[in-house]
Write a protein that holds these residues in place. Structure first.
Motif, PDB file in Angstrom:
ATOM      1  N   MET A 124       1.856 -28.209  17.525  1.00 28.17           N
ATOM      2  CA  MET A 124       2.300 -26.888  17.949  1.00 28.17           C
ATOM      3  C   MET A 124       2.171 -25.829  16.850  1.00 28.17           C
ATOM      4  SD  MET A 124       5.728 -27.843  20.127  1.00 28.17           S
ATOM      5  CE  MET A 124       5.950 -26.151  20.694  1.00 28.17           C
ATOM      6  N   PHE A 125       2.104 -26.282  15.615  1.00 25.14           N
ATOM      7  CA  PHE A 125       1.999 -25.354  14.493  1.00 25.14           C
ATOM      8  C   PHE A 125       0.567 -25.218  13.976  1.00 25.14           C
ATOM      9  CE2 PHE A 125       6.299 -26.977  14.629  1.00 25.14           C
ATOM     10  CZ  PHE A 125       7.064 -25.829  14.477  1.00 25.14           C
ATOM     11  N   ASP A 126      -0.345 -25.932  14.617  1.00 26.01           N
ATOM     12  CA  ASP A 126      -1.738 -25.935  14.170  1.00 26.01           C
ATOM     13  C   ASP A 126      -2.378 -24.563  14.373  1.00 26.01           C
ATOM     14  OD1 ASP A 126      -4.196 -27.155  13.261  1.00 26.01           O
ATOM     15  OD2 ASP A 126      -4.854 -27.041  15.346  1.00 26.01           O
ATOM     16  N   LEU A 127      -3.066 -24.084  13.339  1.00 27.40           N
ATOM     17  CA  LEU A 127      -3.745 -22.788  13.393  1.00 27.40           C
ATOM     18  C   LEU A 127      -5.238 -22.932  13.127  1.00 27.40           C
ATOM     19  CD1 LEU A 127      -1.037 -20.679  11.525  1.00 27.40           C
ATOM     20  CD2 LEU A 127      -1.649 -20.493  13.946  1.00 27.40           C
ATOM     21  N   SER A 128      -5.767 -24.108  13.362  1.00 24.72           N
ATOM     22  CA  SER A 128      -7.194 -24.340  13.145  1.00 24.72           C
ATOM     23  C   SER A 128      -8.023 -23.375  13.981  1.00 24.72           C
ATOM     24  CB  SER A 128      -7.563 -25.776  13.514  1.00 24.72           C
ATOM     25  OG  SER A 128      -6.886 -26.690  12.684  1.00 24.72           O
ATOM     26  N   GLY A 129      -9.012 -22.763  13.324  1.00 18.37           N
ATOM     27  CA  GLY A 129      -9.886 -21.820  14.002  1.00 18.37           C
ATOM     28  C   GLY A 129      -9.343 -20.416  14.095  1.00 18.37           C
ATOM     29  N   LYS A 130      -8.111 -20.196  13.637  1.00 17.58           N
ATOM     30  CA  LYS A 130      -7.517 -18.870  13.686  1.00 17.58           C
ATOM     31  C   LYS A 130      -7.845 -18.073  12.430  1.00 17.58           C
ATOM     32  CE  LYS A 130      -5.464 -19.778  17.582  1.00 17.58           C
ATOM     33  NZ  LYS A 130      -5.928 -19.172  18.858  1.00 17.58           N
ATOM     34  N   SER A 131      -7.890 -16.761  12.585  1.00 16.72           N
ATOM     35  CA  SER A 131      -8.201 -15.854  11.477  1.00 16.72           C
ATOM     36  C   SER A 131      -7.012 -14.936  11.245  1.00 16.72           C
ATOM     37  CB  SER A 131      -9.431 -15.015  11.813  1.00 16.72           C
ATOM     38  OG  SER A 131     -10.562 -15.854  12.042  1.00 16.72           O
ATOM     39  N   ALA A 132      -6.654 -14.748   9.975  1.00 15.08           N
ATOM     40  CA  ALA A 132      -5.432 -14.002   9.663  1.00 15.08           C
ATOM     41  C   ALA A 132      -5.638 -13.033   8.506  1.00 15.08           C
ATOM     42  CB  ALA A 132      -4.296 -14.975   9.319  1.00 15.08           C
ATOM     43  N   ILE A 133      -4.807 -12.008   8.505  1.00 14.94           N
ATOM     44  CA  ILE A 133      -4.664 -11.089   7.371  1.00 14.94           C
ATOM     45  C   ILE A 133      -3.230 -11.205   6.882  1.00 14.94           C
ATOM     46  CG2 ILE A 133      -4.586  -8.672   6.635  1.00 14.94           C
ATOM     47  CD1 ILE A 133      -6.624  -8.028   8.810  1.00 14.94           C
ATOM     48  N   VAL A 134      -3.046 -11.308   5.560  1.00 15.48           N
ATOM     49  CA  VAL A 134      -1.706 -11.257   4.971  1.00 15.48           C
ATOM     50  C   VAL A 134      -1.740 -10.228   3.852  1.00 15.48           C
ATOM     51  CG1 VAL A 134       0.168 -12.519   3.870  1.00 15.48           C
ATOM     52  CG2 VAL A 134      -1.353 -13.712   5.472  1.00 15.48           C
ATOM     53  N   THR A 135      -0.967  -9.167   3.989  1.00 17.20           N
ATOM     54  CA  THR A 135      -0.911  -8.167   2.919  1.00 17.20           C
ATOM     55  C   THR A 135       0.075  -8.614   1.846  1.00 17.20           C
ATOM     56  OG1 THR A 135       0.833  -6.854   3.991  1.00 17.20           O
ATOM     57  CG2 THR A 135      -1.469  -6.311   4.531  1.00 17.20           C
ATOM     58  N   GLY A 136      -0.161  -8.174   0.635  1.00 15.93           N
ATOM     59  CA  GLY A 136       0.703  -8.557  -0.479  1.00 15.93           C
ATOM     60  C   GLY A 136       0.751 -10.056  -0.673  1.00 15.93           C
ATOM     61  N   SER A 137      -0.418 -10.686  -0.616  1.00 13.66           N
ATOM     62  CA  SER A 137      -0.459 -12.155  -0.547  1.00 13.66           C
ATOM     63  C   SER A 137      -0.890 -12.835  -1.837  1.00 13.66           C
ATOM     64  CB  SER A 137      -1.381 -12.591   0.605  1.00 13.66           C
ATOM     65  OG  SER A 137      -2.611 -11.907   0.593  1.00 13.66           O
ATOM     66  N   THR A 138      -0.720 -12.176  -2.973  1.00 15.16           N
ATOM     67  CA  THR A 138      -1.121 -12.798  -4.231  1.00 15.16           C
ATOM     68  C   THR A 138       0.035 -13.474  -4.955  1.00 15.16           C
ATOM     69  OG1 THR A 138      -0.794 -10.734  -5.459  1.00 15.16           O
ATOM     70  CG2 THR A 138      -2.998 -11.153  -4.565  1.00 15.16           C
ATOM     71  N   ARG A 139       1.250 -13.206  -4.529  1.00 14.45           N
ATOM     72  CA  ARG A 139       2.414 -13.807  -5.193  1.00 14.45           C
ATOM     73  C   ARG A 139       3.620 -13.788  -4.265  1.00 14.45           C
ATOM     74  NH1 ARG A 139       2.845 -10.377 -10.367  1.00 14.45           N
ATOM     75  NH2 ARG A 139       0.593 -10.601 -10.160  1.00 14.45           N
ATOM     76  N   GLY A 140       4.670 -14.494  -4.673  1.00 13.54           N
ATOM     77  CA  GLY A 140       5.927 -14.450  -3.944  1.00 13.54           C
ATOM     78  C   GLY A 140       5.822 -14.903  -2.502  1.00 13.54           C
ATOM     79  N   ILE A 141       6.553 -14.228  -1.640  1.00 13.48           N
ATOM     80  CA  ILE A 141       6.611 -14.590  -0.228  1.00 13.48           C
ATOM     81  C   ILE A 141       5.240 -14.481   0.432  1.00 13.48           C
ATOM     82  CG2 ILE A 141       7.515 -13.859   2.018  1.00 13.48           C
ATOM     83  CD1 ILE A 141      10.148 -13.172   0.567  1.00 13.48           C
ATOM     84  N   GLY A 142       4.494 -13.428   0.125  1.00 10.98           N
ATOM     85  CA  GLY A 142       3.177 -13.257   0.721  1.00 10.98           C
ATOM     86  C   GLY A 142       2.226 -14.377   0.375  1.00 10.98           C
TER      87      GLY A 142
END
Length: 249
Positions: free
Chosen positions: A1-19
């Motif tokens: 149910m948590f599988d994200l295979s094949g999905k494409s995402a953007i995460v801002t502020g994703s170099t450290r911490g929570i992101g």
């Protein structure tokens, strides 16, 4: 149910911490993730470490946000998941003493950027048949505070943005939720972690009696981005060890 295979995402502020933890968790579940932050060097380093595409993006710049979305489309072929995480705390103090230039920057980065980025990205998510956006809000947007001024106001707005967008985009199978972390142990919170008086007071107000870690926020984001959260939209998921619900006794 948590599988994200094949999905494409953007995460801002994703170099450290929570992101960074959210990006790592999405990758671990099989997603391809565009890494971004305003620092080009940090972005390149984190992208290389995660084996993902990366692009520097100042979220206060509307043109940079448009480039971020175009980059994701070019690199990944589409967008299924958007995580709006980038933010700053700004200057602490009461509203009576607020610096309005600082206020404007805090609101631009923490709230306005999410309005602009969701406006750019959600049509592409809908075009793929649906997906999810996760907007990072904060516990501070749910409680009163004498020192966290513009930040708390912006984060309260983020939670409302999630509700409004959930109503707007739900008919096109796009879910939009917020996550409100409480006190999380990150580089930014290091001074507070070292403040014994603060920690004693805050942990007494937290039923689990400890700060959270970024991976625990990332787990919530994965839930909301995946089919495990397929019937959850317009929700503000509080990840705070119980701080919100206790009277400190």
């Amino acid at each position: 149910m948590f599988d994200l295979s094949g999905k494409s995402a953007i995460v801002t502020g994703s170099t450290r911490g929570i992101g960074r933890a959210i990006a790592e968790a999405l990758v671990a579940q099989g997603a391809r993730v565009v890494i971004s932050s305003e620092d080009a060097e940090d972005t390149a380093r984190a992208a290389a470490e995660l084996g993902q595409p990366g692009i520097a993006c100042d979220v206060a710049d509307d043109a940079a946000l448009a480039r971020l979305v175009d980059f994701a489309l070019a690199e990944l072929g589409g967008i299924d998941v958007l995580v709006c995480n980038a933010g700053i705390t700004g200057q602490a103090g009461p509203f009576a003493d607020i610096d309005m230039d600082d206020y404007a920057r805090v609101m631009a980065i923490n709230l306005r950027s999410q309005v602009v980025l969701t406006g750019l990205a959600l049509p592409h998510i809908a075009a793929r048949g649906g997906g999810a956006a996760v907007l990072i809000a904060s516990l501070s947007g749910l409680r009163g505070n004498g020192r966290i001024n513009a930040y708390a106001l912006a984060k309260a707005g983020v939670a409302q943005l999630a509700r409004n967008l959930a109503v707007e985009w739900g008919p096109r199978n796009v879910r939009v939720n917020a996550v409100s972390p409480g006190f999380i142990a990150t580089e930014l919170s290091a001074p507070l972690l070292a403040d014994e008086a603060f920690m004693a007071r805050r942990m007494a107000q937290t039923p689990l009696r400890r700060p959270g870690n970024p991976q625990e926020v990332a787990g919530a984001a994965v839930f909301l981005a995946s089919s495990a959260g397929a019937f959850v939209t317009g929700h503000n998921l509080v990840v705070d060890g119980g701080t919100l619900i206790t009277d400190g006794s």
